[in-house]
Design an enzyme around this catalytic site. Structure first.
Site, PDB file in Angstrom:
ATOM      1  N   SER A  82      16.375 -10.981  13.098  1.00  0.00           N
ATOM      2  CA  SER A  82      17.709 -10.702  13.643  1.00  0.00           C
ATOM      3  C   SER A  82      18.333 -11.918  14.315  1.00  0.00           C
ATOM      4  O   SER A  82      17.645 -12.724  14.962  1.00  0.00           O
ATOM      5  CB  SER A  82      17.569  -9.582  14.674  1.00  0.00           C
ATOM      6  OG  SER A  82      18.732  -9.481  15.460  1.00  0.00           O
ATOM      7  N   GLU A 101      19.775 -11.717  16.946  1.00  0.00           N
ATOM      8  CA  GLU A 101      19.518 -11.568  18.389  1.00  0.00           C
ATOM      9  C   GLU A 101      18.448 -12.561  18.850  1.00  0.00           C
ATOM     10  O   GLU A 101      18.330 -12.819  20.046  1.00  0.00           O
ATOM     11  CB  GLU A 101      19.081 -10.141  18.713  1.00  0.00           C
ATOM     12  CG  GLU A 101      20.217  -9.142  18.765  1.00  0.00           C
ATOM     13  CD  GLU A 101      21.176  -9.396  19.929  1.00  0.00           C
ATOM     14  OE1 GLU A 101      20.743  -9.300  21.083  1.00  0.00           O
ATOM     15  OE2 GLU A 101      22.348  -9.699  19.680  1.00  0.00           O
ATOM     16  N   TYR A 152      14.418  -6.607  23.056  1.00  0.00           N
ATOM     17  CA  TYR A 152      14.535  -6.477  21.593  1.00  0.00           C
ATOM     18  C   TYR A 152      14.476  -7.863  20.931  1.00  0.00           C
ATOM     19  O   TYR A 152      13.711  -8.084  19.982  1.00  0.00           O
ATOM     20  CB  TYR A 152      15.854  -5.777  21.236  1.00  0.00           C
ATOM     21  CG  TYR A 152      16.175  -5.809  19.757  1.00  0.00           C
ATOM     22  CD1 TYR A 152      15.596  -4.909  18.876  1.00  0.00           C
ATOM     23  CD2 TYR A 152      17.060  -6.770  19.234  1.00  0.00           C
ATOM     24  CE1 TYR A 152      15.876  -4.954  17.509  1.00  0.00           C
ATOM     25  CE2 TYR A 152      17.348  -6.816  17.874  1.00  0.00           C
ATOM     26  CZ  TYR A 152      16.761  -5.911  17.021  1.00  0.00           C
ATOM     27  OH  TYR A 152      17.039  -5.965  15.669  1.00  0.00           O
TER      28      TYR A 152
HETATM   29  P1  NAP Z   1      18.310   1.749  12.234  1.00  0.00           P
HETATM   30  O1  NAP Z   1      19.458   2.414  11.526  1.00  0.00           O
HETATM   31  O2  NAP Z   1      18.160   1.892  13.701  1.00  0.00           O
HETATM   32  O3  NAP Z   1      16.968   2.281  11.529  1.00  0.00           O
HETATM   33  C1  NAP Z   1      15.705   2.059  12.097  1.00  0.00           C
HETATM   34  C2  NAP Z   1      14.636   2.754  11.265  1.00  0.00           C
HETATM   35  O4  NAP Z   1      13.357   2.519  11.869  1.00  0.00           O
HETATM   36  C3  NAP Z   1      14.786   4.282  11.181  1.00  0.00           C
HETATM   37  O5  NAP Z   1      14.466   4.681   9.860  1.00  0.00           O
HETATM   38  C4  NAP Z   1      13.713   4.783  12.142  1.00  0.00           C
HETATM   39  O6  NAP Z   1      13.209   6.068  11.813  1.00  0.00           O
HETATM   40  C5  NAP Z   1      12.628   3.735  11.913  1.00  0.00           C
HETATM   41  N1  NAP Z   1      11.629   3.669  12.975  1.00  0.00           N
HETATM   42  C6  NAP Z   1      11.866   3.431  14.292  1.00  0.00           C
HETATM   43  N2  NAP Z   1      10.692   3.397  14.953  1.00  0.00           N
HETATM   44  C7  NAP Z   1       9.719   3.637  14.053  1.00  0.00           C
HETATM   45  C8  NAP Z   1       8.311   3.750  14.122  1.00  0.00           C
HETATM   46  N3  NAP Z   1       7.637   3.619  15.273  1.00  0.00           N
HETATM   47  N4  NAP Z   1       7.599   3.984  12.991  1.00  0.00           N
HETATM   48  C9  NAP Z   1       8.255   4.131  11.808  1.00  0.00           C
HETATM   49  N5  NAP Z   1       9.592   4.069  11.679  1.00  0.00           N
HETATM   50  C10 NAP Z   1      10.312   3.812  12.789  1.00  0.00           C
HETATM   51  O7  NAP Z   1      18.312   0.180  11.909  1.00  0.00           O
HETATM   52  P2  NAP Z   1      19.110  -0.669  10.796  1.00  0.00           P
HETATM   53  O8  NAP Z   1      20.439  -1.042  11.343  1.00  0.00           O
HETATM   54  O9  NAP Z   1      19.005   0.011   9.487  1.00  0.00           O
HETATM   55  O10 NAP Z   1      18.264  -2.009  10.790  1.00  0.00           O
HETATM   56  C11 NAP Z   1      17.113  -2.151   9.944  1.00  0.00           C
HETATM   57  C12 NAP Z   1      16.217  -3.252  10.504  1.00  0.00           C
HETATM   58  O11 NAP Z   1      16.937  -4.475  10.545  1.00  0.00           O
HETATM   59  C13 NAP Z   1      15.713  -3.035  11.924  1.00  0.00           C
HETATM   60  O12 NAP Z   1      14.434  -3.612  12.020  1.00  0.00           O
HETATM   61  C14 NAP Z   1      16.689  -3.812  12.789  1.00  0.00           C
HETATM   62  O13 NAP Z   1      16.073  -4.178  14.010  1.00  0.00           O
HETATM   63  C15 NAP Z   1      16.955  -4.984  11.877  1.00  0.00           C
HETATM   64  N6  NAP Z   1      18.251  -5.654  12.007  1.00  0.00           N
HETATM   65  C16 NAP Z   1      19.406  -4.921  11.959  1.00  0.00           C
HETATM   66  C17 NAP Z   1      20.630  -5.566  12.001  1.00  0.00           C
HETATM   67  C18 NAP Z   1      21.919  -4.798  11.921  1.00  0.00           C
HETATM   68  O14 NAP Z   1      22.976  -5.376  12.271  1.00  0.00           O
HETATM   69  N7  NAP Z   1      21.928  -3.551  11.452  1.00  0.00           N
HETATM   70  C19 NAP Z   1      20.677  -6.978  12.079  1.00  0.00           C
HETATM   71  C20 NAP Z   1      19.469  -7.683  12.101  1.00  0.00           C
HETATM   72  C21 NAP Z   1      18.267  -7.018  12.041  1.00  0.00           C
HETATM   73  P3  NAP Z   1      13.780   7.440  12.475  1.00  0.00           P
HETATM   74  O15 NAP Z   1      14.868   7.890  11.559  1.00  0.00           O
HETATM   75  O16 NAP Z   1      12.565   8.298  12.449  1.00  0.00           O
HETATM   76  O17 NAP Z   1      14.261   7.086  13.849  1.00  0.00           O
HETATM   77  O1  F7E Z   2      26.676  -4.598  20.314  1.00  0.00           O
HETATM   78  C1  F7E Z   2      29.189  -5.228  22.936  1.00  0.00           C
HETATM   79  C2  F7E Z   2      27.745  -5.483  23.308  1.00  0.00           C
HETATM   80  O2  F7E Z   2      25.130  -2.663  20.084  1.00  0.00           O
HETATM   81  C3  F7E Z   2      27.492  -5.669  19.888  1.00  0.00           C
HETATM   82  C4  F7E Z   2      21.654  -4.336  16.293  1.00  0.00           C
HETATM   83  O3  F7E Z   2      21.780  -3.885  14.960  1.00  0.00           O
HETATM   84  O4  F7E Z   2      22.872  -6.344  15.811  1.00  0.00           O
HETATM   85  C5  F7E Z   2      22.844  -5.212  16.649  1.00  0.00           C
HETATM   86  O5  F7E Z   2      22.723  -5.600  18.011  1.00  0.00           O
HETATM   87  C6  F7E Z   2      28.251  -6.252  21.072  1.00  0.00           C
HETATM   88  C7  F7E Z   2      27.384  -6.567  22.296  1.00  0.00           C
HETATM   89  O6  F7E Z   2      24.965  -4.658  18.490  1.00  0.00           O
HETATM   90  C8  F7E Z   2      29.915  -1.784  23.767  1.00  0.00           C
HETATM   91  O7  F7E Z   2      27.634  -5.888  24.677  1.00  0.00           O
HETATM   92  C9  F7E Z   2      30.821  -3.720  24.113  1.00  0.00           C
HETATM   93  O8  F7E Z   2      27.734  -7.822  22.805  1.00  0.00           O
HETATM   94  O9  F7E Z   2      26.827  -3.109  18.256  1.00  0.00           O
HETATM   95  P1  F7E Z   2      25.901  -3.645  19.264  1.00  0.00           P
HETATM   96  P2  F7E Z   2      23.979  -5.828  18.975  1.00  0.00           P
HETATM   97  O10 F7E Z   2      23.504  -5.650  20.353  1.00  0.00           O
HETATM   98  O11 F7E Z   2      24.644  -7.124  18.615  1.00  0.00           O
HETATM   99  C10 F7E Z   2      21.713  -7.195  15.891  1.00  0.00           C
HETATM  100  C11 F7E Z   2      21.894  -8.326  14.922  1.00  0.00           C
HETATM  101  C12 F7E Z   2      20.442  -6.441  15.755  1.00  0.00           C
HETATM  102  O12 F7E Z   2      19.449  -6.974  15.277  1.00  0.00           O
HETATM  103  C13 F7E Z   2      20.350  -5.117  16.440  1.00  0.00           C
HETATM  104  O13 F7E Z   2      19.295  -4.323  15.876  1.00  0.00           O
HETATM  105  O14 F7E Z   2      29.200  -5.278  21.515  1.00  0.00           O
HETATM  106  N1  F7E Z   2      29.703  -3.921  23.388  1.00  0.00           N
HETATM  107  N2  F7E Z   2      30.971  -2.415  24.377  1.00  0.00           N
HETATM  108  C14 F7E Z   2      29.112  -2.733  23.139  1.00  0.00           C
HETATM  109  N3  F7E Z   2      28.004  -2.421  22.448  1.00  0.00           N
HETATM  110  C15 F7E Z   2      27.670  -1.100  22.373  1.00  0.00           C
HETATM  111  N4  F7E Z   2      26.573  -0.746  21.660  1.00  0.00           N
HETATM  112  N5  F7E Z   2      28.432  -0.121  22.993  1.00  0.00           N
HETATM  113  C16 F7E Z   2      29.550  -0.413  23.701  1.00  0.00           C
HETATM  114  O15 F7E Z   2      30.200   0.478  24.250  1.00  0.00           O
END
Ligand code: NAP
Ligand code: F7E
Length: 323
Positions: free
Chosen positions: A124, A126, A148
């Site tokens: 990520s 992050e 995280y």
């Molecule tokens: P998400 O919608 O939150 O999905 C997370 C998945 O992980 C769900 O299927 C959840 O299952 C499963 N899970 C959580 N804890 C688990 C455990 N202990 N054992 C087995 N399964 C578990 O996340 P996403 O947005 O699709 O992201 C996919 C991956 O990419 C994650 O690793 C996230 O950290 C990473 N990532 C996401 C982004 C983004 O912007 N979306 C960017 C960079 C990296 P349940 O349905 O049972 O909860």
């Molecule tokens: O926040 C600001 C908050 O929660 C984005 C995950 O998929 O992407 C995600 O992480 C920004 C932050 O995503 C609200 O402070 C303002 O600066 O949508 P987010 P994230 O934290 O960037 C990365 C790449 C991952 O890997 C993670 O799994 O938006 N913000 N107001 C808010 N954020 C939330 N959630 N809610 C608010 O009300």
């Protein structure tokens, strides 16, 4: 013979798109799911008859080895994680168990059961946190700003380490934020598109948000799962940044979503100090030129088009479900 893929996190946003993507390419798809009292199959209900679900949890190495043994995958995509940044302050130890040590458990299981499989780790942006250079590349030093982010740094390096220690085909995709109609409602993009839809339909009057100045490089999730697959098709394993190269503030995101429904956001949005994070990642912007050059990857959906699709999907959902 059809290729076989095992996806952890198949019930999540990315897992569901990746499963569709692989099915369309003729793969036999296996998904690992954990038991809960109510199932979380909403995102995969339309393909549930075409995939095989296996029970497992990142906390339980035995279940990971069993899932790999039963599926005999050519490719393993580790998408499961505790993925919501604010929860990582509330549950830092659990986040580390899932998001950091869980990667070691899965790699160990793969090493023991199917060492010739190809492995993808969901790393990520992050990890860059308090950014050390702009834009961020595969060589930018990490400075995570949340439990995280710290856990994802572990997951990234253990993947690199298993590649270098044991010769595993293991890749780490450093993906910047990616969103979609299937994004969880707690993430800011979906919270905003859902809020704009509800206000437009008279189901809500206000939307509370945190830091409007934060800047993110937001792309469209279906484009990003294609990059995961491309990494595992390349002849050598490596790490890649996946991003659009454009950054926007949360304020701009809000303006685009509300404009889509013909509303002036400033009349409806409140800033709630409780939603400000203990440490913020102020600005992220990725340089995906390596993915473009080596994998031929590029994004296809613009930020405005993506937010438009998300608002439309939220409007349709509320209209379909009635008052
Ligand atoms: P998400 O919608 O939150 O999905 C997370 C998945 O992980 C769900 O299927 C959840 O299952 C499963 N899970 C959580 N804890 C688990 C455990 N202990 N054992 C087995 N399964 C578990 O996340 P996403 O947005 O699709 O992201 C996919 C991956 O990419 C994650 O690793 C996230 O950290 C990473 N990532 C996401 C982004 C983004 O912007 N979306 C960017 C960079 C990296 P349940 O349905 O049972 O909860
Ligand atoms: O926040 C600001 C908050 O929660 C984005 C995950 O998929 O992407 C995600 O992480 C920004 C932050 O995503 C609200 O402070 C303002 O600066 O949508 P987010 P994230 O934290 O960037 C990365 C790449 C991952 O890997 C993670 O799994 O938006 N913000 N107001 C808010 N954020 C939330 N959630 N809610 C608010 O009300």
């Amino acid at each position: 013979m059809a290729k076989r893929a095992l996806i952890t996190g198949i019930t999540g946003q990315d897992g569901s798109y990746l499963a569709e993507f692989l099915l369309n390419r003729g793969y036999e798809v296996f998904g690992m799911t954990r038991r809960s009292s109510t199932n979380s199959f909403d995102r995969i209900s339309h393909i549930i008859d075409r995939i095989t679900l296996l029970s497992g949890d990142l906390l339980d190495e035995h279940s990971l080895a069993t899932a790999i043994r039963e599926s005999q995958p050519d490719e393993i995509y580790n998408l499961a994680a505790q993925s919501f940044v604010p929860t990582s302050w509330a549950q830092p130890v659990l986040t580390a168990e899932f998001t950091a040590v869980g990667v070691s458990r899965l790699l160990e299981a793969m090493r023991a059961v199917k060492p010739d499989a190809r492995f993808y780790q969901a790393s990520s942006s992050e990890m860059f946190g308090k950014v050390q250079e702009t834009p961020q590349t595969e060589r930018t030093p990490f400075y995570p700003r949340s439990p995280y982010g710290v856990s994802k740094v572990f997951g990234h390096w253990i993947t690199v380490n298993y590649r270098e220690s044991y010769g595993l085909f293991a890749c780490s995709g450093i993906l910047f934020n990616h969103e979609s109609e299937r994004r969880g409602l707690e993430f800011v993009s979906r919270k905003v598109t859902d809020g704009a839809a509800r206000i437009k339909l008279g189901r809500a009057t206000r939307l509370a948000l945190g830091n409007l100045d934060a800047q993110r490089d937001w792309g469209y999730a279906p484009d990003y799962v294609r990059a995961m697959w491309l990494m595992l098709q390349h002849e050598t394993p490596d790490d890649y940044v996946v991003a659009t190269g454009v950054t926007r503030t949360v304020r701009e995101l809000v303006a685009v979503a509300f404009e889509h429904v013909g509303l002036n956001w400033e009349k409806y949005v409140d800033v709630d100090p409780k939603l400000i994070r203990p440490a913020e990642v102020d600005v992220l912007v990725g340089d995906a030129s390596k993915a473009r050059r080596v994998l031929g990857w590029q994004p296809t959906v613009s930020f405005e088009a993506m937010i438009g699709k998300m608002v439309e999907a939220d409007l349709a959902r509320y209209t379909r479900n009635g008052p």
